[in-house]
Enzyme design. Structure first.
Site, PDB file in Angstrom:
ATOM      1  N   CYS A  75       0.765  -1.259   0.000  1.00 14.97           N
ATOM      2  CA  CYS A  75       0.000   0.000   0.000  1.00 14.97           C
ATOM      3  C   CYS A  75       0.791   1.301   0.000  1.00 14.97           C
ATOM      4  O   CYS A  75       0.386   2.242  -0.678  1.00 14.97           O
ATOM      5  CB  CYS A  75      -0.978  -0.014   1.157  1.00 14.97           C
ATOM      6  SG  CYS A  75      -2.235  -1.276   0.904  1.00 14.97           S
TER       7      CYS A  75
ATOM      8  N   LYS B 265       7.528  -7.175   6.202  1.00 14.07           N
ATOM      9  CA  LYS B 265       7.697  -6.813   7.611  1.00 14.07           C
ATOM     10  C   LYS B 265       7.501  -8.093   8.419  1.00 14.07           C
ATOM     11  O   LYS B 265       7.081  -9.122   7.865  1.00 14.07           O
ATOM     12  CB  LYS B 265       6.702  -5.735   8.035  1.00 14.07           C
ATOM     13  CG  LYS B 265       5.254  -6.166   7.946  1.00 14.07           C
ATOM     14  CD  LYS B 265       4.281  -5.059   8.350  1.00 14.07           C
ATOM     15  CE  LYS B 265       4.248  -4.847   9.840  1.00 14.07           C
ATOM     16  NZ  LYS B 265       3.049  -4.076  10.280  1.00 14.07           N
TER      17      LYS B 265
HETATM   18  P1  NAD Z   1      -6.025  -8.550  -1.845  1.00 11.40           P
HETATM   19  O1  NAD Z   1      -5.507  -8.557  -3.212  1.00 11.40           O
HETATM   20  O2  NAD Z   1      -5.396  -9.402  -0.789  1.00 11.40           O
HETATM   21  O3  NAD Z   1      -7.580  -8.954  -1.862  1.00 11.40           O
HETATM   22  C1  NAD Z   1      -8.518  -8.450  -2.778  1.00 11.40           C
HETATM   23  C2  NAD Z   1      -9.451  -9.576  -3.180  1.00 11.40           C
HETATM   24  O4  NAD Z   1     -10.517  -9.048  -3.982  1.00 11.40           O
HETATM   25  C3  NAD Z   1      -8.789 -10.671  -4.021  1.00 11.40           C
HETATM   26  O5  NAD Z   1      -8.922 -11.930  -3.368  1.00 11.40           O
HETATM   27  C4  NAD Z   1      -9.547 -10.638  -5.359  1.00 11.40           C
HETATM   28  O6  NAD Z   1      -9.712 -11.910  -5.946  1.00 11.40           O
HETATM   29  C5  NAD Z   1     -10.876 -10.054  -4.931  1.00 11.40           C
HETATM   30  N1  NAD Z   1     -11.652  -9.462  -6.020  1.00 11.40           N
HETATM   31  C6  NAD Z   1     -11.217  -8.627  -6.999  1.00 11.40           C
HETATM   32  N2  NAD Z   1     -12.250  -8.294  -7.796  1.00 11.40           N
HETATM   33  C7  NAD Z   1     -13.355  -8.930  -7.328  1.00 11.40           C
HETATM   34  C8  NAD Z   1     -14.718  -8.966  -7.727  1.00 11.40           C
HETATM   35  N3  NAD Z   1     -15.167  -8.269  -8.772  1.00 11.40           N
HETATM   36  N4  NAD Z   1     -15.577  -9.731  -7.008  1.00 11.40           N
HETATM   37  C9  NAD Z   1     -15.139 -10.426  -5.941  1.00 11.40           C
HETATM   38  N5  NAD Z   1     -13.858 -10.429  -5.502  1.00 11.40           N
HETATM   39  C10 NAD Z   1     -12.975  -9.671  -6.187  1.00 11.40           C
HETATM   40  O7  NAD Z   1      -6.034  -7.031  -1.362  1.00 11.40           O
HETATM   41  P2  NAD Z   1      -5.992  -6.477   0.141  1.00 11.40           P
HETATM   42  O8  NAD Z   1      -4.586  -6.417   0.625  1.00 11.40           O
HETATM   43  O9  NAD Z   1      -7.024  -7.178   0.956  1.00 11.40           O
HETATM   44  O10 NAD Z   1      -6.436  -4.968  -0.124  1.00 11.40           O
HETATM   45  C11 NAD Z   1      -7.781  -4.658  -0.476  1.00 11.40           C
HETATM   46  C12 NAD Z   1      -7.948  -3.146  -0.390  1.00 11.40           C
HETATM   47  O11 NAD Z   1      -7.734  -2.718   0.959  1.00 11.40           O
HETATM   48  C13 NAD Z   1      -6.957  -2.345  -1.233  1.00 11.40           C
HETATM   49  O12 NAD Z   1      -7.631  -1.209  -1.717  1.00 11.40           O
HETATM   50  C14 NAD Z   1      -5.893  -1.939  -0.239  1.00 11.40           C
HETATM   51  O13 NAD Z   1      -5.263  -0.734  -0.616  1.00 11.40           O
HETATM   52  C15 NAD Z   1      -6.695  -1.728   1.016  1.00 11.40           C
HETATM   53  N6  NAD Z   1      -5.970  -1.923   2.272  1.00 11.40           N
HETATM   54  C16 NAD Z   1      -5.076  -2.953   2.414  1.00 11.40           C
HETATM   55  C17 NAD Z   1      -4.433  -3.161   3.630  1.00 11.40           C
HETATM   56  C18 NAD Z   1      -3.461  -4.293   3.830  1.00 11.40           C
HETATM   57  O14 NAD Z   1      -2.872  -4.359   4.899  1.00 11.40           O
HETATM   58  N7  NAD Z   1      -3.257  -5.196   2.895  1.00 11.40           N
HETATM   59  C19 NAD Z   1      -4.724  -2.322   4.716  1.00 11.40           C
HETATM   60  C20 NAD Z   1      -5.646  -1.281   4.538  1.00 11.40           C
HETATM   61  C21 NAD Z   1      -6.273  -1.095   3.310  1.00 11.40           C
HETATM   62  C1  UGA Z   2       0.402   0.288   6.521  1.00 13.84           C
HETATM   63  C2  UGA Z   2      -0.204   1.231   7.575  1.00 13.84           C
HETATM   64  O1  UGA Z   2       0.591   1.168   8.775  1.00 13.84           O
HETATM   65  C3  UGA Z   2      -1.643   0.838   7.893  1.00 13.84           C
HETATM   66  O2  UGA Z   2      -2.214   1.793   8.791  1.00 13.84           O
HETATM   67  C4  UGA Z   2      -2.457   0.811   6.593  1.00 13.84           C
HETATM   68  O3  UGA Z   2      -3.771   0.383   6.855  1.00 13.84           O
HETATM   69  C5  UGA Z   2      -1.792  -0.148   5.598  1.00 13.84           C
HETATM   70  O4  UGA Z   2      -0.416   0.283   5.362  1.00 13.84           O
HETATM   71  C6  UGA Z   2      -2.464  -0.178   4.264  1.00 13.84           C
HETATM   72  O5  UGA Z   2      -3.144   0.748   3.890  1.00 13.84           O
HETATM   73  O6  UGA Z   2      -2.213  -1.178   3.613  1.00 13.84           O
HETATM   74  P1  UGA Z   2       1.444  -2.136   6.552  1.00 13.84           P
HETATM   75  O7  UGA Z   2       1.984  -1.743   5.233  1.00 13.84           O
HETATM   76  O8  UGA Z   2       0.716  -3.411   6.672  1.00 13.84           O
HETATM   77  O9  UGA Z   2       0.458  -1.008   7.099  1.00 13.84           O
HETATM   78  O10 UGA Z   2       2.631  -2.180   7.634  1.00 13.84           O
HETATM   79  P2  UGA Z   2       3.499  -1.044   8.365  1.00 13.84           P
HETATM   80  O11 UGA Z   2       3.668  -1.439   9.762  1.00 13.84           O
HETATM   81  O12 UGA Z   2       2.958   0.301   8.125  1.00 13.84           O
HETATM   82  O13 UGA Z   2       4.905  -1.189   7.651  1.00 13.84           O
HETATM   83  C7  UGA Z   2       5.098  -0.807   6.297  1.00 13.84           C
HETATM   84  C8  UGA Z   2       6.554  -0.922   5.933  1.00 13.84           C
HETATM   85  O14 UGA Z   2       7.326   0.079   6.600  1.00 13.84           O
HETATM   86  C9  UGA Z   2       7.199  -2.253   6.318  1.00 13.84           C
HETATM   87  O15 UGA Z   2       8.064  -2.657   5.301  1.00 13.84           O
HETATM   88  C10 UGA Z   2       7.950  -1.925   7.587  1.00 13.84           C
HETATM   89  O16 UGA Z   2       9.006  -2.795   7.841  1.00 13.84           O
HETATM   90  C11 UGA Z   2       8.425  -0.520   7.274  1.00 13.84           C
HETATM   91  N1  UGA Z   2       8.752   0.292   8.465  1.00 13.84           N
HETATM   92  C12 UGA Z   2       7.807   0.558   9.393  1.00 13.84           C
HETATM   93  C13 UGA Z   2      10.030   0.821   8.597  1.00 13.84           C
HETATM   94  O17 UGA Z   2      10.904   0.600   7.749  1.00 13.84           O
HETATM   95  N2  UGA Z   2      10.321   1.593   9.700  1.00 13.84           N
HETATM   96  C14 UGA Z   2       9.376   1.879  10.656  1.00 13.84           C
HETATM   97  O18 UGA Z   2       9.712   2.602  11.630  1.00 13.84           O
HETATM   98  C15 UGA Z   2       8.096   1.347  10.500  1.00 13.84           C
END
Ligand code: NAD
Ligand code: UGA
Length: 458
Positions: free
Chosen positions: A275, A338
């Site tokens: 992200c 991470k």
């Molecule tokens: P992901 O790729 O792990 O999961 C998304 C899922 O959606 C996949 O399994 C895919 O097959 C499914 N999908 C896609 N199109 C579809 C459809 N039309 N119908 C049904 N299923 C469908 O992604 P994620 O990491 O869970 O992230 C999802 C969203 O949340 C992203 O926008 C991401 O930026 C956001 N987000 C992610 C994190 C994180 O830690 N990974 C944290 C906060 C927000």
């Molecule tokens: C990050 C945000 O922390 C979440 O709040 C958000 O929801 C998410 O992105 C998202 O939108 O996907 P995430 O990427 O899962 O979460 O993990 P983080 O803990 O933020 O770490 C991100 C990266 O930064 C890792 O590679 C971590 O090792 C690195 N990091 C983190 C550093 O290099 N230094 C730090 O001090 C902290």
């Protein structure tokens, strides 16, 4: 059994699975269904081998699956039978056409909107859980308003702030829940329905509301600020290495200012994850779109410094190992982006591994949870790659170790035992500053921390 609410989540990924598991766990009175277009992923959610590794997730799934939490591929049935729909599909960076490499690819998002339109037979609350460019809710509303019957839709923004590796803790005890809505009567009623779901376990004062655009934008800005802190400290780590200052001491001194705060100041080989980069580039694209080139440049520099930090790590390895890595065996401690996750998306380790292979090094990859993903990521890439979960076996016969993920177990290893099996001079490059540098130096290693003076025997 009759449930109080029927909730659907479209997208069973890192966010959809754990988030819905938490709602089901905290609210046994609700029925929660998670659907996905990927049948393999759904099969995994229904099996013992969950597709996502998160501490505490398995326990919650065991307590809810088959009772009030269900995973299914029946998207049509799911939309028909549920009135509250979270959308948590992937929104990766666009790889083609206008905005390629920067803008969010909204194709999965739009397909979902059209599925909701096509299969809805009753009015719905549709909740954006995915991270989206500001104003996406407008597009969602425009698609849903194409409806030909009397069904109505209220679109809410409810971005997810969980971090991987601590998802369950974050979901159970969030800093805040943000809900953005329209200020209309039905928009506010939809907002109150969503508040009532979270209020089952989140203190009311931590559930905050805003207009829908602020909510969409806040999510991307929160990620940009977090990543900016890491790039800031990493940029200073480069200066520390030139000046004999120590980045840990600098971070402590700076972070003790309560206005700055101590978190997210760990210098590293760079941030990874699906992200940070994607969301900042999306912010950059939005700024450019609105003609704010200076603002775009400011945020783009956060990504540039992250790239600089990773390349700097490789060049340091190269120059300190006599300017050649060809045929040298180098062990990577960690491949996940991470600790406490098996996720390798945008992991700095992936970049480092590819660069080492370009230098014709022999790369041994070790990680407690990410080897399955590492194998997929590196499939088809030319060069000598070995995967070995056990760090002692992985380091045997190596010239160097690069610590790339801050797994706790790497702090606790017997580095004397490891040193004795390596080729000398043996080097250790600590991209996370987690090992005992003085001790490793005393054992015989040449030690290269991040943002601290190197300790070498030469
Ligand atoms: P992901 O790729 O792990 O999961 C998304 C899922 O959606 C996949 O399994 C895919 O097959 C499914 N999908 C896609 N199109 C579809 C459809 N039309 N119908 C049904 N299923 C469908 O992604 P994620 O990491 O869970 O992230 C999802 C969203 O949340 C992203 O926008 C991401 O930026 C956001 N987000 C992610 C994190 C994180 O830690 N990974 C944290 C906060 C927000
Ligand atoms: C990050 C945000 O922390 C979440 O709040 C958000 O929801 C998410 O992105 C998202 O939108 O996907 P995430 O990427 O899962 O979460 O993990 P983080 O803990 O933020 O770490 C991100 C990266 O930064 C890792 O590679 C971590 O090792 C690195 N990091 C983190 C550093 O290099 N230094 C730090 O001090 C902290």
């Amino acid at each position: 059994m009759k449930f109080e609410k029927n909730i659907l989540c479209i997208g069973a990924g890192y966010v959809g699975g754990p988030t819905m598991a938490m709602i089901a766990y905290k609210c046994p009175q609700y029925r929660v269904t998670v659907v996905d277009i990927n049948p393999a992923r759904i099969a995994e959610w229904n099996s013992e081998g969950l597709p996502v590794y998160e501490p505490g997730l398995e326990e919650i799934i065991k307590a809810t699956r088959g009772k009030n939490l269900f995973f299914s591929t029946d998207i049509e049935g799911g939309i028909r039978d549920n009135d509250i729909i979270f959308v948590s599909v992937n929104t990766p960076t666009k790889t083609f056409g206008a905005g390629a490499g920067m803008a969010a690819d909204l194709q999965y998002w739009e397909k979902t909107a059209r599925q909701i339109l096509d299969f809805s037979k009753s009015s719905k609350i549709v909740i954006e859980k995915s991270t989206l460019p500001v104003k996406t809710a407008l597009a969602m509303e425009q698609i849903l308003n194409l409806t030909k019957n009397s069904v109505t839709f209220d679109v809410l923004s409810n971005p997810e702030f969980l971090a991987e590796g601590s998802a369950i803790k974050d979901l159970e005890n969030p800093d805040r829940i943000l809900i953005g809505s329209r200020e209309t009567k039905s928009g506010l009623a939809a907002r109150d329905t969503l508040i009532s779901i979270y209020a089952n376990w989140v203190p009311r004062e931590r559930i905050i509301t805003s207009n829908i655009w602020s909510s969409e934008l806040s999510k991307i800005v929160a990620n940009a600020f977090l990543a900016q802190r890491i790039s800031s400290i990493n940029s200073i780590s480069a200066l520390c290495e030139k000046t004999d200052a120590d980045i840990t001491e600098v971070a402590r001194a700076v972070g003790m200012d309560s206005r700055i705060g101590a978190k997210f100041l760990n210098a590293s080989v760079g941030f990874g994850g699906s992200c940070f980069k994607k969301d900042i580039l999306n912010l950059v694209y939005l700024c450019q779109h609105y003609g704010l080139q200076d603002v775009a440049d400011y945020w783009e520099s956060v990504v540039r410094i992250n790239q600089f930090q990773q390349e700097r790590f490789i060049l340091n390895m190269l120059t300190t190992m006599f300017n050649t890595l060809a045929d040298k065996k180098i062990c990577l401690f960690g491949f996940a982006f991470k600790a406490n996750t098996g996720d390798t998306r945008e992991s700095p380790a992936l970049y480092i591994a590819k660069r080492l292979l370009e230098e014709k090094a022999d790369v041994v990859i070790s990680d407690p949870k990410a080897l399955k993903n590492a194998r997929v990521d590196l499939a088809g890439i030319k060069g000598k790659i070995t995967f070995e979960e056990d760090p002692y076996r992985a380091a045997t016969g190596c010239h160097a170790i690069a610590v790339l993920t801050e797994w706790d177990e790497y702090r606790k290893l017997d580095y004397k035992k490891i040193y004795d099996t390596m080729i000398t001079p043996a080097s250790i490059f600590d991209g996370r500053n987690i090992i005992d540098h003085k001790r490793c130096f005393a054992i015989g290693f040449n030690v290269y921390p991040t943002g601290k003076p190197a300790m070498t025997h030469a």
